[in-house]
Design a protein around this motif. Structure first.
Motif, PDB file in Angstrom:
ATOM      1  N   THR A 176      -6.172  -5.660 -26.364  1.00 42.07           N
ATOM      2  CA  THR A 176      -5.963  -3.685 -27.089  1.00 42.07           C
ATOM      3  C   THR A 176      -7.259  -3.749 -27.835  1.00 42.07           C
ATOM      4  O   THR A 176      -7.584  -2.737 -28.681  1.00 42.07           O
ATOM      5  N   TRP A 177      -7.194  -5.047 -29.236  1.00 41.65           N
ATOM      6  CA  TRP A 177      -8.237  -4.712 -30.074  1.00 41.65           C
ATOM      7  C   TRP A 177      -9.587  -4.989 -29.084  1.00 41.65           C
ATOM      8  O   TRP A 177     -10.379  -4.113 -30.049  1.00 41.65           O
ATOM      9  N   VAL A 178      -9.871  -5.712 -28.050  1.00 47.31           N
ATOM     10  CA  VAL A 178     -11.287  -5.551 -27.409  1.00 47.31           C
ATOM     11  C   VAL A 178     -11.369  -3.442 -26.718  1.00 47.31           C
ATOM     12  O   VAL A 178     -12.509  -3.517 -27.188  1.00 47.31           O
ATOM     13  N   GLN A 179     -10.393  -2.922 -26.548  1.00 49.53           N
ATOM     14  CA  GLN A 179     -10.115  -1.820 -26.126  1.00 49.53           C
ATOM     15  C   GLN A 179     -10.697  -1.016 -27.171  1.00 49.53           C
ATOM     16  O   GLN A 179     -11.851   0.115 -27.352  1.00 49.53           O
ATOM     17  N   VAL A 180      -9.834  -1.689 -27.951  1.00 52.89           N
ATOM     18  CA  VAL A 180     -10.637  -0.336 -29.677  1.00 52.89           C
ATOM     19  C   VAL A 180     -11.679  -0.646 -29.804  1.00 52.89           C
ATOM     20  O   VAL A 180     -12.199   0.304 -30.288  1.00 52.89           O
ATOM     21  N   LYS A 181     -12.395  -2.033 -30.149  1.00 48.38           N
ATOM     22  CA  LYS A 181     -13.476  -2.025 -30.416  1.00 48.38           C
ATOM     23  C   LYS A 181     -14.993  -1.429 -29.607  1.00 48.38           C
ATOM     24  O   LYS A 181     -15.787  -1.185 -29.600  1.00 48.38           O
ATOM     25  N   ALA A 182     -14.336  -1.332 -28.276  1.00 49.50           N
ATOM     26  CA  ALA A 182     -15.598  -0.778 -27.450  1.00 49.50           C
ATOM     27  C   ALA A 182     -14.915   0.980 -27.175  1.00 49.50           C
ATOM     28  O   ALA A 182     -15.844   2.213 -27.127  1.00 49.50           O
ATOM     29  N   ASP A 183     -13.915   1.345 -27.821  1.00 53.59           N
ATOM     30  CA  ASP A 183     -14.343   2.607 -28.435  1.00 53.59           C
ATOM     31  C   ASP A 183     -14.494   3.322 -29.531  1.00 53.59           C
ATOM     32  O   ASP A 183     -14.992   5.076 -29.870  1.00 53.59           O
ATOM     33  N   ASN A 184     -14.573   2.136 -30.026  1.00 50.04           N
ATOM     34  CA  ASN A 184     -15.392   2.992 -31.470  1.00 50.04           C
ATOM     35  C   ASN A 184     -16.303   1.868 -31.737  1.00 50.04           C
ATOM     36  O   ASN A 184     -16.428   0.303 -32.452  1.00 50.04           O
ATOM     37  N   PRO A 185     -17.832   1.909 -30.989  1.00 43.03           N
ATOM     38  CA  PRO A 185     -18.882   1.185 -31.426  1.00 43.03           C
ATOM     39  C   PRO A 185     -19.233   1.014 -32.518  1.00 43.03           C
ATOM     40  O   PRO A 185     -19.969  -0.013 -33.267  1.00 43.03           O
ATOM     41  N   GLY A 186     -18.758   1.377 -34.261  1.00 43.57           N
ATOM     42  CA  GLY A 186     -18.435   0.599 -35.653  1.00 43.57           C
ATOM     43  C   GLY A 186     -18.466   0.248 -35.981  1.00 43.57           C
ATOM     44  O   GLY A 186     -18.835  -0.100 -37.120  1.00 43.57           O
ATOM     45  N   ILE A 187     -17.051  -0.072 -35.213  1.00 43.71           N
ATOM     46  CA  ILE A 187     -16.520  -1.345 -35.922  1.00 43.71           C
ATOM     47  C   ILE A 187     -17.722  -3.290 -35.178  1.00 43.71           C
ATOM     48  O   ILE A 187     -18.258  -3.385 -34.612  1.00 43.71           O
TER      49      ILE A 187
END
Length: 345
Positions: A176-187
């Motif tokens: 989930t963390w990997v996906q959230v980072k992919a969806d939010n490249p500002g992280i």
């Protein structure tokens, strides 16, 4: 058959009457439950979560009336596999495998199945279709915590991440963390660290001190296990960064609630299931197998988001308060056939 509600009422009404029981109302082998031997084989046991999980296992086993044996490997993978063999040699009827490593537990679990023993696994993937997986819906745990992080901090921030690969629940949370980072490249994840060395919180704190020193621009720490979050909080407090860093985690305990409610605490939110309830569900799923019923390939206990704001507004100080003021946290209507006696509430 009688309903679970009627069963519970009757049980309380005759609790003081001698020689009265309900074994006849339960399917075999629970018509003689004292002769049913069940083993809990643990990999992780350090921390409030695992103490509460064990309490749930014990209470549900007591409610059914089975003979429970507990084996604790204390994070020794080879010993945990050996303990499965010990349970087999004892002639147990069922085994709950609690956490562990796939590579060490897969063969051990298969040996139990080959011996005719029913097995369920909590938060360890033993890659066996005959063994139901008990899960906290780890992807949802991570999703809820990260949604809170995004709501609080926007979708651009510098992050530290606590992770130890190879542990099934942590691996699912990592997806989930990997996906959230992919969806939010500002992280911007600038550091990944983690350890399961005992005591876990103190060991993580030692790592987090170095991470914060090297990366003083971190504003969010994702620590998806409460012992990780405790360690990060120790380091954040010592560094005087409580106003700068926000911590988001998974799992909860009375100690966690106290830490989240400290004035100015950096621990902003956690997503959790009640570990005692997960322990109860683990026993119930195994009992269903022993009774010839199918609890399902995946037995999922739904999580709840718990925020610092919520704890303060509802004046929640411990796990009992959390269950009383958030009823969905106190019980999961999962793996509950009509014949199943439940622990007293």
């Amino acid at each position: 058959m009688i309903s679970r509600r009627v069963f519970t009422s009757l049980l309380g009404a005759v609790a003081m009457m001698p020689a009265v029981g309900f074994a006849a109302d339960m399917p075999a082998p629970f018509d003689n439950p004292g002769e049913v031997k069940v083993a809990l084989v643990r990999y992780l046991s350090t921390g409030d979560f695992f103490q509460a999980y064990l309490s749930g296992v014990e209470k549900q086993a007591e409610a059914i009336g089975v003979d429970l044996r507990v084996f604790d490997s204390r994070q020794d993978a080879a010993l945990q596999a050996d303990m499965v063999d010990q349970a087999i040699a004892l002639g147990v009827d069922g085994i709950i495998i609690q956490h562990g490593l796939t590579e060490s537990m897969q063969a051990a679990a298969q040996r139990a199945v080959d011996a005719g023993i029913k097995v369920v696994a909590f938060d360890v993937d033993v890659e066996n279709d005959a063994i139901p997986q008990i899960e906290q819906s780890d992807r949802d745990l991570a999703r809820l915590a990260l949604e809170a992080a995004l709501a609080d901090n926007g979708n651009e921030f510098v992050a530290g991440y606590v992770y130890v690969p190879g542990i099934a629940p942590l691996d699912r949370r990592d997806e989930t963390w990997v996906q959230v980072k992919a969806d939010n490249p500002g992280i911007n994840e600038v550091a990944m660290f983690g350890t399961l060395d005992n005591p876990i919180a103190n060991s993580v704190a030692n790592q987090a001190r170095a991470v914060l020193s090297a990366n003083p621009n971190i504003t969010v720490m994702f620590a998806p296990y409460d012992e990780f979050a405790k360690g990060v909080k120790i380091a954040v407090d010592e560094a005087g960064m409580t106003d700068q860093v926000s911590i988001y985690s998974a799992d909860v305990s009375t100690a966690d609630i106290a830490a989240m409610r400290e004035p100015g605490s950096s621990w902003k939110a956690t997503a959790a299931t009640n570990p005692a309830v997960v322990g109860e569900v683990s026993v119930r799923a195994l009992a269903m197998l022993l009774a010839g019923e199918n609890p399902g390939d995946s037995v999922i206990v739904p999580p709840t988001l718990i925020t610092q704001t919520m704890l303060n507004e509802l004046d929640i100080t411990n796990m009992e308060d959390l269950g009383a003021k958030m009823p969905a946290f106190a019980h999961a209507d999962v793996a509950v056939p009509d014949w199943m006696p439940l622990p007293a509430r």
